[in-house]
Design a protein around this motif. Structure first.
Motif, PDB file in Angstrom:
ATOM      1  N   ILE A 169      30.719   4.248  -3.316  1.00 14.52           N
ATOM      2  CA  ILE A 169      30.006   4.404  -2.052  1.00 14.52           C
ATOM      3  C   ILE A 169      30.770   5.414  -1.205  1.00 14.52           C
ATOM      4  O   ILE A 169      31.988   5.282  -1.019  1.00 14.52           O
ATOM      5  CB  ILE A 169      29.902   3.064  -1.308  1.00 14.52           C
ATOM      6  CG1 ILE A 169      29.266   1.996  -2.198  1.00 14.52           C
ATOM      7  CG2 ILE A 169      29.087   3.221  -0.030  1.00 14.52           C
ATOM      8  CD1 ILE A 169      29.306   0.612  -1.593  1.00 14.52           C
ATOM      9  N   SER A 199      30.796   7.738   2.479  1.00 12.31           N
ATOM     10  CA  SER A 199      30.287   8.094   3.802  1.00 12.31           C
ATOM     11  C   SER A 199      30.547   9.580   4.015  1.00 12.31           C
ATOM     12  O   SER A 199      31.696  10.030   4.016  1.00 12.31           O
ATOM     13  CB  SER A 199      30.987   7.271   4.891  1.00 12.31           C
ATOM     14  OG  SER A 199      30.633   7.731   6.183  1.00 12.31           O
ATOM     15  N   SER A 208      26.239   9.338   6.863  1.00 15.23           N
ATOM     16  CA  SER A 208      25.326   8.565   6.025  1.00 15.23           C
ATOM     17  C   SER A 208      26.086   8.017   4.835  1.00 15.23           C
ATOM     18  O   SER A 208      27.055   8.622   4.363  1.00 15.23           O
ATOM     19  CB  SER A 208      24.164   9.434   5.529  1.00 15.23           C
ATOM     20  OG  SER A 208      23.446   9.990   6.614  1.00 15.23           O
ATOM     21  N   LEU A 209      25.621   6.854   4.336  1.00 18.84           N
ATOM     22  CA  LEU A 209      26.191   6.264   3.130  1.00 18.84           C
ATOM     23  C   LEU A 209      25.360   6.665   1.925  1.00 18.84           C
ATOM     24  O   LEU A 209      24.117   6.602   1.952  1.00 18.84           O
ATOM     25  CB  LEU A 209      26.230   4.741   3.235  1.00 18.84           C
ATOM     26  CG  LEU A 209      27.271   4.113   4.166  1.00 18.84           C
ATOM     27  CD1 LEU A 209      27.136   2.595   4.143  1.00 18.84           C
ATOM     28  CD2 LEU A 209      28.686   4.524   3.789  1.00 18.84           C
ATOM     29  N   TYR A 210      26.061   7.056   0.862  1.00 17.13           N
ATOM     30  CA  TYR A 210      25.442   7.377  -0.412  1.00 17.13           C
ATOM     31  C   TYR A 210      26.160   6.613  -1.512  1.00 17.13           C
ATOM     32  O   TYR A 210      27.339   6.270  -1.379  1.00 17.13           O
ATOM     33  CB  TYR A 210      25.527   8.889  -0.711  1.00 17.13           C
ATOM     34  CG  TYR A 210      24.816   9.761   0.292  1.00 17.13           C
ATOM     35  CD1 TYR A 210      23.505  10.170   0.070  1.00 17.13           C
ATOM     36  CD2 TYR A 210      25.445  10.173   1.457  1.00 17.13           C
ATOM     37  CE1 TYR A 210      22.845  10.977   0.998  1.00 17.13           C
ATOM     38  CE2 TYR A 210      24.792  10.968   2.385  1.00 17.13           C
ATOM     39  CZ  TYR A 210      23.496  11.367   2.146  1.00 17.13           C
ATOM     40  OH  TYR A 210      22.841  12.150   3.067  1.00 17.13           O
ATOM     41  N   THR A 211      25.443   6.362  -2.596  1.00 18.42           N
ATOM     42  CA  THR A 211      26.095   5.819  -3.780  1.00 18.42           C
ATOM     43  C   THR A 211      26.078   6.868  -4.885  1.00 18.42           C
ATOM     44  O   THR A 211      25.178   7.718  -4.959  1.00 18.42           O
ATOM     45  CB  THR A 211      25.418   4.537  -4.286  1.00 18.42           C
ATOM     46  OG1 THR A 211      24.081   4.831  -4.697  1.00 18.42           O
ATOM     47  CG2 THR A 211      25.415   3.461  -3.208  1.00 18.42           C
ATOM     48  N   ASP A 233      21.720   5.064   6.822  1.00 18.44           N
ATOM     49  CA  ASP A 233      22.237   5.689   8.033  1.00 18.44           C
ATOM     50  C   ASP A 233      21.612   4.960   9.222  1.00 18.44           C
ATOM     51  O   ASP A 233      20.842   4.013   9.047  1.00 18.44           O
ATOM     52  CB  ASP A 233      21.999   7.202   8.073  1.00 18.44           C
ATOM     53  CG  ASP A 233      20.533   7.577   8.142  1.00 18.44           C
ATOM     54  OD1 ASP A 233      19.688   6.735   8.554  1.00 18.44           O
ATOM     55  OD2 ASP A 233      20.195   8.721   7.785  1.00 18.44           O
ATOM     56  N   ILE A 248      30.534   6.466  10.125  1.00 20.29           N
ATOM     57  CA  ILE A 248      30.838   5.293   9.301  1.00 20.29           C
ATOM     58  C   ILE A 248      32.177   5.517   8.610  1.00 20.29           C
ATOM     59  O   ILE A 248      32.346   6.462   7.841  1.00 20.29           O
ATOM     60  CB  ILE A 248      29.735   5.050   8.265  1.00 20.29           C
ATOM     61  CG1 ILE A 248      28.407   4.756   8.978  1.00 20.29           C
ATOM     62  CG2 ILE A 248      30.102   3.914   7.328  1.00 20.29           C
ATOM     63  CD1 ILE A 248      27.217   4.684   8.049  1.00 20.29           C
ATOM     64  N   VAL A 266      35.124   1.846   4.777  1.00 19.16           N
ATOM     65  CA  VAL A 266      34.129   1.142   3.967  1.00 19.16           C
ATOM     66  C   VAL A 266      34.814   0.210   2.962  1.00 19.16           C
ATOM     67  O   VAL A 266      35.713   0.617   2.226  1.00 19.16           O
ATOM     68  CB  VAL A 266      33.232   2.148   3.225  1.00 19.16           C
ATOM     69  CG1 VAL A 266      32.136   1.421   2.452  1.00 19.16           C
ATOM     70  CG2 VAL A 266      32.634   3.155   4.201  1.00 19.16           C
ATOM     71  N   PHE A 312      31.930  -1.956   7.321  1.00 17.20           N
ATOM     72  CA  PHE A 312      32.454  -0.677   7.790  1.00 17.20           C
ATOM     73  C   PHE A 312      32.631  -0.715   9.294  1.00 17.20           C
ATOM     74  O   PHE A 312      32.173  -1.647   9.984  1.00 17.20           O
ATOM     75  CB  PHE A 312      31.541   0.489   7.377  1.00 17.20           C
ATOM     76  CG  PHE A 312      30.110   0.390   7.851  1.00 17.20           C
ATOM     77  CD1 PHE A 312      29.753   0.751   9.151  1.00 17.20           C
ATOM     78  CD2 PHE A 312      29.119  -0.054   6.999  1.00 17.20           C
ATOM     79  CE1 PHE A 312      28.441   0.670   9.588  1.00 17.20           C
ATOM     80  CE2 PHE A 312      27.790  -0.143   7.420  1.00 17.20           C
ATOM     81  CZ  PHE A 312      27.458   0.217   8.718  1.00 17.20           C
ATOM     82  N   ALA A 366      35.055   5.896   1.864  1.00 11.72           N
ATOM     83  CA  ALA A 366      34.560   5.661   0.510  1.00 11.72           C
ATOM     84  C   ALA A 366      35.142   4.357  -0.017  1.00 11.72           C
ATOM     85  O   ALA A 366      36.138   3.831   0.519  1.00 11.72           O
ATOM     86  CB  ALA A 366      34.923   6.824  -0.423  1.00 11.72           C
TER      87      ALA A 366
END
Length: 536
Positions: free
Chosen positions: A40, A42, A52-55, A68, A80, A83, A94, A426
């Protein structure tokens, strides 16, 4: 640096160019997953004030938008950081500056379900961030004035009450919120035209007990809740860089584990913190130049007892600083970002002997402890996740480096995962999208009197309906109302007491007793009647 088993050097070439940033124009869509291992990340925008959070898959591919703040009701932005993921993989924690106007904290702690379907703001109070509350019965009132401190009112001052719409003070400085849901919440007022100067009060709202407050906006100092680390039913965090504390999510009481103190040329502060996932041991990086205290890396038990200096960075003058710390999943190792001999190093310690098992040194002096971060190990413990940049955060990279079974680091297996983006945070974890657990809250009425207990959220109207199942971590506010001729005497159970509202956080099955007694004036006293019969 002490004993070690291996040493390597990290070499990074020129900037890797690609069209990666173009991918961030994608609208965040619904996200679903089963039990799966993900990284994950940010990623902040160009101005560094929101992210924004991404995987990603563990090799850095398959970028998927997760979350987000764009759909939030009051504040649609927020950076963010810090995490972490709960041990069961159902919750992501977070820190963010989202909703900062509504609380006396610039950064607060948040809990997000792993499928991003539910977001809860955890600090600074149990009702923070909940802007969907309504109240039709047993509502309270909060009123008061905004004052300059000399009796002169502030007109047109923005006034915020958690869960309610923004108001502005009247020409006489007055304000009034009605139909306020019961419970604890923060009241904020800002100086007109300057949202950096404020005053705040924690208020407890209850039916029939109006709150009257005077707010004098004269401070700019806001606290910061950062780096949330879950362990068991606790959430540890760093408060304003000077102390480590923990809370049970949804409850106000904070417990201090460690405080950075000392007389130094700089300001004592905490550089990093993590919690051993096996036994709750807390590791704190606290190094400050110009003093004999704040000497390096400390550990203590989960309650803060037995603080012990494990890595003494003052006894070796080659040390020049420390930042992040991170335990391995089995708790036997601690990874550290440290400055030694004016070079930045990733170091792994044995948490039993505190010997160095391995380290690597960044060959480029542009990498420092201020622009290099570690985000923990992979779930298997054989990779260490970290980020770094040189002079421009927008050209940051996220990478993983191999950790051998003996704890040494293999610098030849250093893989870039994400690059040319500003990394705000992350973690590497196994996520679970299983159903949210539910627990039952039961209310029992006791005493010689009578009355009713209701809940917010709805579900209990006791009365007749005295139990209800709620999702895990739901904050349920119970309100007791006595019938005519009776008085409510107080709560018992679920850490509730007194005669105000009772807030229960559903981390397990809970039971609460509400006692109602008859008023003394309502108790009939029957006196014997003596008849004297006179005979003739």
């Amino acid at each position: 640096m002490g004993r070690y088993q291996n040493r390597g050097r990290l070499h990074f070439g020129g900037v890797i160019s690609c069209c990666f940033l173009l991918m961030f124009t994608t609208v965040l869509s619904s996200y679903s997953l089963a039990q799966t291992e993900k990284i994950i990340v940010s990623i902040s925008n160009g101005s560094q004030d929101t992210s924004s959070l991404y995987t990603y898959d563990t090799n850095g591919t398959n970028q998927t938008a997760l979350f987000d703040f764009s759909n939030q009701p009051k504040d649609t932005s927020g950076l963010i950081t810090g995490v972490h993921v709960s041990s069961g993989g159902q919750y992501i924690y977070f820190s963010s500056n989202n909703n900062q106007l509504y609380t006396p904290s610039r950064y607060n702690l948040f809990q997000l379900t792993s499928n991003a379907s539910q977001l809860h703001q955890l600090t600074p109070g149990p009702n923070s961030g909940d802007f969907s509350q309504t109240c039709s019965t047993d509502c309270g009132k909060v009123s008061g004035v905004v004052d300059k401190g000399n009796g002169e009112p502030y007109a047109n001052a923005p006034v915020f009450l958690e869960g309610m719409d923004l108001q502005y003070s009247q020409s006489d400085g007055s304000f009034e919120f009605t139909n306020v849901p019961p419970g604890e919440r923060w009241l904020m007022a800002y100086r007109p035209g300057d949202s950096t100067v404020f005053d705040s009060q924690a208020v407890s709202v209850a039916a029939g007990a109006p709150v009257v407050a005077t707010l004098i906006p004269n401070t700019t100092l806001k606290s910061n809740f950062q780096n949330p680390v879950p362990y068991s039913d606790r959430l540890y965090f760093i408060l304003s860089s000077t102390s480590v504390q923990w809370i049970t999510p949804g409850q106000n009481t904070a417990h201090t584990v460690y405080t950075a103190t000392g007389s130094c040329s700089g300001i004592p502060d905490i550089d990093g913190m993590d919690v051993n996932p096996i036994d709750g041991t807390v590791a704190v990086a606290d190094y400050q130049t110009g003093c004999t205290t704040n000497a390096g890396i400390y550990t203590m038990d989960k309650d803060g007892a037995n603080p012990t200096l494990r890595v003494d960075m003052k006894s070796d003058t080659n040390w020049c600083g420390v930042s992040d710390v991170a335990f391995s999943p089995d708790g036997t190792r601690l990874a550290v970002v440290g400055c030694y001999n004016f070079s930045t190093n990733l170091i792994i310690y044995d948490t039993s002997s505190w010997a160095i098992l391995g380290y690597v040194t960044f060959s480029d002096s542009a990498y420092t402890i201020y622009n290099t971060s570690i985000y923990g190990f992979s779930p298997s413990g054989d990779w260490l996740l970290y980020s770094a940049y040189t002079t421009d955060p927008a050209l940051g990279m996220l990478a993983k480096i191999k950790v051998n079974t003996d704890g040494s680091i293999d610098s030849t297996q250093n893989q870039s995962l994400v690059h040319n983006v500003p990394i705000a945070g992350a973690t590497w974890a196994t996520l679970s999208n299983g159903p949210t657990p539910q627990y039952t809250l039961s209310v029992q009425k006791n005493g010689t009197g009578s009355g009713k207990v209701t809940s917010n959220p709805a579900g209990i109207d006791c009365g007749q309906d005295c139990s209800q199942a709620y999702d895990e971590n739901t904050q349920v506010v119970l309100t007791a109302t006595a019938d005519q001729g009776s008085a409510f005497k107080g709560w018992n159970g679920a850490n509730c007491s007194g005669t105000g509202t009772c807030t229960v956080t559903m981390t397990s099955t809970q039971s609460v007793i509400a006692t109602f007694d008859l008023n003394s004036s309502s108790t009939a006293v029957i006196l014997p009647v003596i008849l004297t019969i006179l005979g003739e």
